[in-house]
Design a protein around this motif. Sequence first.
Motif, PDB file in Angstrom:
ATOM      1  N   ALA A   1       1.189  -1.242   0.046  1.00  0.00           N
ATOM      2  CA  ALA A   1       0.045   0.027  -0.432  1.00  0.00           C
ATOM      3  C   ALA A   1       1.068   1.199  -0.248  1.00  0.00           C
ATOM      4  N   ALA A   2       2.241   1.259   0.712  1.00  0.00           N
ATOM      5  CA  ALA A   2       2.773   1.830   0.732  1.00  0.00           C
ATOM      6  C   ALA A   2       3.324   2.668  -0.726  1.00  0.00           C
ATOM      7  N   PHE A   3       3.500   1.626  -1.402  1.00  0.00           N
ATOM      8  CA  PHE A   3       4.942   0.982  -2.360  1.00  0.00           C
ATOM      9  C   PHE A   3       3.139   2.096  -3.824  1.00  0.00           C
ATOM     10  N   MET A   4       2.552   1.790  -2.946  1.00  0.00           N
ATOM     11  CA  MET A   4       1.715   2.572  -4.566  1.00  0.00           C
ATOM     12  C   MET A   4       1.054   3.465  -4.438  1.00  0.00           C
ATOM     13  N   ALA A   5       1.202   3.863  -2.784  1.00  0.00           N
ATOM     14  CA  ALA A   5       0.313   5.186  -1.975  1.00  0.00           C
ATOM     15  C   ALA A   5       1.492   6.952  -2.651  1.00  0.00           C
ATOM     16  N   ASP A   6       2.873   5.659  -3.282  1.00  0.00           N
ATOM     17  CA  ASP A   6       3.920   7.000  -3.358  1.00  0.00           C
ATOM     18  C   ASP A   6       4.459   7.115  -5.342  1.00  0.00           C
ATOM     19  N   LEU A   7       3.141   6.277  -6.028  1.00  0.00           N
ATOM     20  CA  LEU A   7       4.182   5.322  -7.009  1.00  0.00           C
ATOM     21  C   LEU A   7       3.765   7.253  -7.479  1.00  0.00           C
ATOM     22  N   PRO A   8       4.204   7.501  -9.255  1.00  0.00           N
ATOM     23  CA  PRO A   8       4.725   8.833  -9.489  1.00  0.00           C
ATOM     24  C   PRO A   8       3.514   8.736 -10.859  1.00  0.00           C
ATOM     25  N   GLU A   9       2.856   7.837 -10.827  1.00  0.00           N
ATOM     26  CA  GLU A   9       1.101   7.748 -11.653  1.00  0.00           C
ATOM     27  C   GLU A   9      -0.352   7.647 -10.426  1.00  0.00           C
ATOM     28  N   GLY A  10      -1.308   8.332 -10.635  1.00  0.00           N
ATOM     29  CA  GLY A  10      -2.183   8.619  -9.955  1.00  0.00           C
ATOM     30  C   GLY A  10      -2.962   6.904 -10.513  1.00  0.00           C
ATOM     31  N   VAL A  11      -3.290   5.586  -8.799  1.00  0.00           N
ATOM     32  CA  VAL A  11      -3.258   4.440  -9.210  1.00  0.00           C
ATOM     33  C   VAL A  11      -4.966   4.768  -8.014  1.00  0.00           C
ATOM     34  N   LEU A  12      -6.224   3.930  -9.210  1.00  0.00           N
ATOM     35  CA  LEU A  12      -7.084   3.527  -8.182  1.00  0.00           C
ATOM     36  C   LEU A  12      -7.795   2.187  -9.028  1.00  0.00           C
ATOM     37  N   ILE A  13      -8.642   1.915  -7.783  1.00  0.00           N
ATOM     38  CA  ILE A  13      -8.952   0.815  -8.021  1.00  0.00           C
ATOM     39  C   ILE A  13     -10.446   0.643  -7.865  1.00  0.00           C
ATOM     40  N   CYS A  14     -11.235   0.204  -8.531  1.00  0.00           N
ATOM     41  CA  CYS A  14     -12.557   0.161  -8.325  1.00  0.00           C
ATOM     42  C   CYS A  14     -12.665  -1.624  -8.451  1.00  0.00           C
TER      43      CYS A  14
END
Lengths: 124, 721
Positions: free
Chosen positions: B145-158
């Motif tokens: 989660a922390a890795f995903m939170a700081d990704l340069p891309e915006g990520v949304l999972i639905c």
Amino acid sequence: MAAKVLIVEDNSSILIPLTFLLEQNGFEVQTAVDGEEGLAAVARFAPDLVLLDIMLPGLDGYAVCQAIRENPECGEIKIVLLSAKAGEMDVAKGMALGADAFISKPFANAQITATVRRLLAGPP
Amino acid sequence: MRTRNRFWWFVMVGVLTVFLIIGVLVGFFWIQLAPAERALLLDVLNRSFIYVFTVAVMLLAGLGFAVDGVFHVYILPLSKLVEEVTLINTVNPSHRIAMQGSSDVDRLVTAINENADRVEALQGRVEERIRLAKAEAETEKNILAAFMADLPEGVLICNTDGRILFFNNRAREYLSHNRLSASSTASGLDPFMGLGRSVFTVIDKNLIVHALDEIAEKLNTGEASAAAHFVAVGEGDRLLQVETVPVLNNRRDFNGFILICNDITVQLEIDSRVNALFKSLVQEVRGSLGGIRSAIEAMLAYPQMAAAQSERFKAIIHEEALQIGELLADSEKAYSRQVLTRWPLAHMAACDLVEAIARKAEAKLGLKLAIYGCEDDIWVRVDSYSIVLAVLFLLERLKTHLGVRDFNCCLERRGRFVCLDLRWIGKPVKIETLRQWESEELSVAGEAIPLTLRDVVGHHDAEIWSHSSRRLQNTAYLRLFLPSCQSDTACNIRSITILPESRPEFYDFDLFNQPGQSPDLDDRLLTELTYTVFDTETTGLNPRGGDRVISIGAVRIVNLRLRQEDFFDQLVDPQRPLPPESVKIHGIQPEMLKSQPPITTVLPLFQRYTEETILVAHNAAFDMLMLQLAEAETGIRFINPVLDTLLLSSVVHPSQGRHDMESISGRLGVSVVGRHTALGDAIATAEIFLKLIPLLAKQGIYTLRDARAASQKSYYARIRY
């Protein structure tokens, strides 16, 4: 009597060799360096064919082409567009406005003389 | 019926029954007496009526006191005891019973408290073991989660309904529309993005549906890549390229989708400029080449042409060849400016920069730089390679131009700038010389970049000036002004990933299994609904007397988790004076409200925040009345179902006298922080509500319908404002 060709081109580096080339091929040549002057020359000189650059200062080649085609007195004048723009759209637009041929720069001199001869020999 | 009422009904029925039996017995006795005996009895009663009456009244009074004593000492404590034990067994194992009753009740209370101590200790040990067992799995999840939170891309999972299960910081930055901006209202997109909310409120539904159709088609035809792309408009009109990737379960059923957003605004801008540059270059080169080719072909075809003509053609060829050379050089420069000046700037300690300059100056130019004024907390945003090269370029020019070999390099912070001075003993550089240097391309000791000094300095929003020192005679310096890096600009720097103690509150994958919100909310379980828990602060306690809302605070509960990050906290200009006595309660000063939006702006926004949720408030009747009274002005009507923690508390603990927030918080073990701020109270209310849900379940109250019915029956429902 020699066929009359009008060259409308603002770049003297192209205008001078073209004039020489067509004169050497036996045509009577006059020149103009912008759109307005080109239209005036058409009225005055009544050429059989116009070599017309597209990117001219002021009135551009497309507008000159359209004006010639819209003038009923100029019905038989052949128009060859010359352009450094060579995209499909540019060619299509030129042909739609009534040009008879489209030659993109840089061109071979033989291509110019062949096109001019072909157009002037064809049916009016 | 409350315990007290039930008991007194029982006592009255008992007493009446006893009187009835006595009356019947007296009647039988009277019938069997002879007339003389009846007369004698009446005579005796007449004479000693006062004694008989007094004895009867005293007997009744004694009986009454005895019954009351029994009620208070045994019945009432026992009834309370049941509630208190339930409290210990369900929500608050640390709760201990403190009540006065008979010695029997006291012994029972002591026994229960001792038992509770043992159970709590036992529970603590069990929970500790569970916690340790979970910790390992949780750490792995947190890393992800922390890795995903700081990704340069915006990520949304639905999930399949388009509910957001995860989003990272970048997605929030790209898609959270400015709450009060006109553009967000005009676009029809929601200013709120949060877990459990619909993604269609932040990205146009048609775009996503189209992408999902495309994905479905690709999955059907078995294509290797099932992703689909579209371009959406994000916050601040930025253009986002969105890649949609399906999430399939192990049976390859569609289970949700991932949206990966990249900001392509700048890239598009550069692309279009470079494209225009390329087109213009091609056209101009074609024109020049046209002249060259035509001239040379004419010369080749007519070798006998007049000498003057031939010379003219040669001149044309020469001129056009030069022209092409210039065109190519200009285009290369323009390209460098478009592309190379987009180098990202990085956060750097100014001292590190100066030390790097000193090292390179010594190694490459043989110059000695003495460094002064190095402080740890001076930061700049630079592309270190180009800025170091720029300073070296200046040093090299100073060395050749003025013959200086020893420099002092001084750092100083001045307002929002950091001054980097190169000082030397001698004459200053003339401004025109400096301007000349600025227009030259950077090239120092074999290192070069195709940019001028001016390009590099401009890219850093910096300036260079030539000075001579007023204080130190014969000392001159070049001063480079670099913008200092404020703490608020540091957010553009990629942060080091620090694992949070608890799971970051940006995702909730349990929502994958959550059914979509539907209109038949009444039959849905309380545990699966989404709630907006809110509180208002007002100018006073009399809504009908003209008191107005001055602050609205709210948080959401999704999947039985309090989502503190998805909060609503807005002050409201009441457009009327604020009474000083109310300031004492909420601490909001009149001047804090002057620049705030009026209720007509805030309420539509709040309504969008509460969409498709159940409203929860403490003493909701008051807050709802406040919102309803604003209806005429705003046209906003809240039709959401409403639950009240005050009523629900009285449902689960009917014997407890007090149901104010402090008392409930104390009973349920909720710590209240920031009491009497709208947001603080909303958070406390939400925590109370979460503790009430299992207590309601114990009483058979599972659905929204059950909770509303029980609330209506509750004693406190009769309070009216």
